[in-house]
Every structure is written in C-alpha cells, then in structure tokens.
Motif scaffolding. Structure first.
Motif, PDB file in Angstrom:
ATOM      1  N   GLY A  99       0.826  -1.195   0.000  1.00 30.56           N
ATOM      2  CA  GLY A  99       0.000   0.000   0.000  1.00 30.56           C
ATOM      3  C   GLY A  99       0.862   1.247   0.000  1.00 30.56           C
ATOM      4  N   GLY A 100       0.258   2.379  -0.342  1.00 30.95           N
ATOM      5  CA  GLY A 100       1.013   3.613  -0.507  1.00 30.95           C
ATOM      6  C   GLY A 100       1.813   4.032   0.708  1.00 30.95           C
ATOM      7  N   VAL A 101       1.265   3.835   1.924  1.00 34.40           N
ATOM      8  CA  VAL A 101       1.969   4.249   3.139  1.00 34.40           C
ATOM      9  C   VAL A 101       3.178   3.351   3.416  1.00 34.40           C
ATOM     10  CG1 VAL A 101       1.701   4.743   5.620  1.00 34.40           C
ATOM     11  CG2 VAL A 101      -0.165   5.230   4.051  1.00 34.40           C
ATOM     12  N   ALA A 102       3.262   2.202   2.759  1.00 36.05           N
ATOM     13  CA  ALA A 102       4.425   1.326   2.915  1.00 36.05           C
ATOM     14  C   ALA A 102       5.689   1.973   2.367  1.00 36.05           C
ATOM     15  CB  ALA A 102       4.180  -0.011   2.216  1.00 36.05           C
ATOM     16  N   ALA A 103       5.540   3.070   1.619  1.00 36.98           N
ATOM     17  CA  ALA A 103       6.698   3.813   1.141  1.00 36.98           C
ATOM     18  C   ALA A 103       7.286   4.690   2.238  1.00 36.98           C
ATOM     19  CB  ALA A 103       6.307   4.679  -0.061  1.00 36.98           C
TER      20      ALA A 103
END
Length: 371
Positions: free
Chosen positions: A275-279
């Motif tokens: 997911g995006g927040v995993a960045a």
C-alpha cells in the motif's frame, strides 16, 4: 520463460492510471499517468476529476506499457483489471477499457481485487509468496491486516480501519499544517528532521479491551489538530517538524505493533507490507526493527510498487492464469466495495444456449476489431 503467462494489468481505483505488463513473476513494464496535481488544489481526490483523467490517459498509457515491455497486444495471455474496491466511476473506466481490449483481442478477462493485488505485487520483487502470507496493507483508503493461504482464492481479513485509514490521516494532518497534498511524502520528509518523542500523541485501539487487530486514526487526527490549534490560539509557533515526527511515530507504532502480534498469534514467520503508506521510511525502519526482534522475516516492495500501479494487477492476473483460475465474464462490473475475501471475480456459467452464439460472434469479429 516463454511458457509463463504474459498479462497486462489495468489499475484505476483512485487517481492513478496504472498499466503493467508481467510475464509470470517478472515485471516487464510499469506505466503510470497520475492526476494527483489536478486534485492538489482541492486538498484531496475528486472522483469525477479522477474518472475524466483516466479516460484521457487510458489508451496512451496502455500503448506506452506495451512498448516498454517490447510485446504486442496480440501476444498477451490475458487482461487483468481492478474490479474493486475503489471509486466507482474510476473503476468503471478501467473495467470498460479492459473488457474492450480483451474482447477485441479474444483474450481472457480477469477482474481482480485491489487489496489482493497489493499483496501479490511483492512476488515481482521477492519471488513467490509464502503460504500462508501475513500482509499489512496501509494506504489512503485502507489499513488492513490480512492472512492469505492462496492469493488467488483465499484471503482472510483479521483487522481493518474502523474510521480514518492511516494514509487519510496523513493527508488531513498535512492539510492542518499547510504542507499540501498528498500528505504522506511531505510528512515523512519533515519528520526526518523532527523529534518523534517531542509530543505524546495517543495510540488508537491499543487498550486491553480494544479489538486486537483493528485500527483507528480518527482520535489521533483530532488530537493532533487540536494541539496545533491550541498553539496557534496562544500565538505560539507550531514546531512543524516535531509535530510531523510525533504524529508519524504514533501511526507506525500502532501499525507495526499489531502486525507483529498478528504474525505471532497466527504462527506466521514473515510479514509483507504493502500500500502507498508502505513507502514511508519510518514505517519500514520500525517494521524491520520489530520483525528482527521477533524473528519474523519482513518483505516490503520498493516504494514505486507500494503505491497504486498496474504492475500489481498484472501480477495477480498472471497468478490467476498460472493457477488455472476461471476468467471473468463479459458482464464483469465495477464493485466499489468488493470484499478482500474475493481476490477475483469469476464469470458465471452460461444461463442458456444463446450464450454460445455470443462466443461465436466473438471469435468471428475479434480479428476485425484489433490487429
């Protein structure tokens, strides 16, 4: 290998028009057209703006992906598309395009689940997913703990967000701090220069009687906003970097703590984060630290594969083809609330003999539609 399925994937669940091409578990192309700049002035994604942007970007992005992959559309073994969950209008653009290409090419169509795709994309970086797989998915719309024994057919939700997702909270706090949109990257950047222990913000749903695996960031968001408002009302300067670092720490502390506990409780010795927040750099660092302490192997795709993209859809589509899963029917539709327990949407069996006539028309006409 030539016998591995070659699949094109289309992702339009939100504001990214993503098209990926995958052969087996090898990424050949990952083309993205983002409309984020068009939403920035509104402080968030506007569904109608996103849908129109998808319409404009679809064909050029597909052409770019095929060119980047060095393959012809007629060589594809299937077309995969996000059928849900997501914004209804945006999903419809992707599903309609995928059906048109699949019909014209005479290729099988696979409507797949957005969340399951976020898990499957890790295969493009770290190889086949262990079975079972524990996954923590964190984005603007979802914060979920999922256990999958088969990414194509069996994904079980253990916990989810009951109000604001983590990414949504990042966007809202960035807006309160006047840092712009999207909030995730800018909060991450400011937090690197701040003190994560400067302000004791609350950790939602971590009490002894709270749901073990569910998430809540609404209370945290409100607490941070009120703290900032109090500072401004008193005529004091808001320490933006310390606020960003303390807020971010509160989010990633809860996410990693619950994910590691789920692994221990379920007897799974690895954790995949997507997911995006995993960045987010702090999420990655704290997850690595806590997984190592618990003897858990951490798998996190590179940042570009964490955000919404067509590669993840193609990856799950290729897995569907490789495992012989049933293709979707021409009546495939977008489902904005498609449950993660449905990794893909198989076609219904023919209701009457007239469906065979449709198949015959398909075979006769496809060569005239696309060469």
């Amino acid at each position: 290998m030539a016998d591995e399925p070659l699949v094109l994937g289309i992702e339009t669940s939100c504001d990214e028009t993503g098209v990926g091409v995958v052969r087996g578990r090898t990424l050949l192309a990952d083309a993205i057209a983002s409309s984020v700049d068009e939403h920035a002035r509104f402080g968030g994604v506007v569904p109608e703006v996103a849908s129109r942007a998808h319409l404009e970007a679809m064909v050029p992005t597909i052409d770019r992906a095929l060119k980047e992959a060095g393959v012809s559309a007629k060589d594809l073994d299937g077309i995969a598309v996000t059928a849900g969950p997501g914004l209804a209008g945006a999903l419809l653009v992707g599903v309609s395009a995928a059906k048109a290409y699949a019909y014209a090419l005479g290729k099988p169509l696979y409507g797949v689940n957005h969340l399951a795709s976020h898990i499957c994309v890790d295969q493009l970086e770290h190889g086949a997913l262990p079975e079972p797989t524990m996954a923590l998915l964190v984005s603007g719309g979802h914060s979920s703990l999922l256990l999958s024994t088969d990414i194509t057919s069996d994904v079980r939700p253990l916990g989810a967000t009951i109000d604001d997702a983590a990414g949504e909270a990042f966007d809202k706090i960035a807006r309160v701090l006047n840092l712009g949109f999207p909030g995730g990257p800018v909060i991450d950047r400011y937090a690197r220069e701040g003190d994560p222990s400067a302000i004791a913000f609350p950790r939602g749903l971590t009490g002894p009687r709270d749901p073990v695996y569910d998430f809540s960031f609404s209370g945290l968001k409100t607490s941070v906003a009120r703290w900032i408002e109090a500072k401004r009302a008193a005529g004091e300067e808001v320490p933006v970097r310390d606020v960003a670092a303390s807020f971010q720490e509160a989010v990633v502390d809860v996410l990693t703590r619950k994910a590691v506990r789920a692994c221990k409780d379920e007897g799974v010795d690895h954790l995949m984060i997507g997911g995006g927040v995993a960045a987010n750099t702090r999420l990655r660092a704290l997850a690595q630290e806590r997984c190592e302490a618990a003897g858990i192997r951490l798998r996190v795709p590179r940042p570009k594969l964490c955000t919404d993209n067509g590669a993840m859809v193609a990856a799950l589509g290729a897995e569907m083809v490789a495992r012989g899963r049933a293709a979707s029917g021409w009546d495939l539709s977008a489902d904005s609330s498609l449950p993660v327990t449905e990794p893909h949407v198989p076609g219904r069996p023919p209701a009457h003999d007239h469906d065979h006539d449709h198949d015959h028309v398909h075979e006769v006409s496809k060569g005239n539609l696309y060469s």
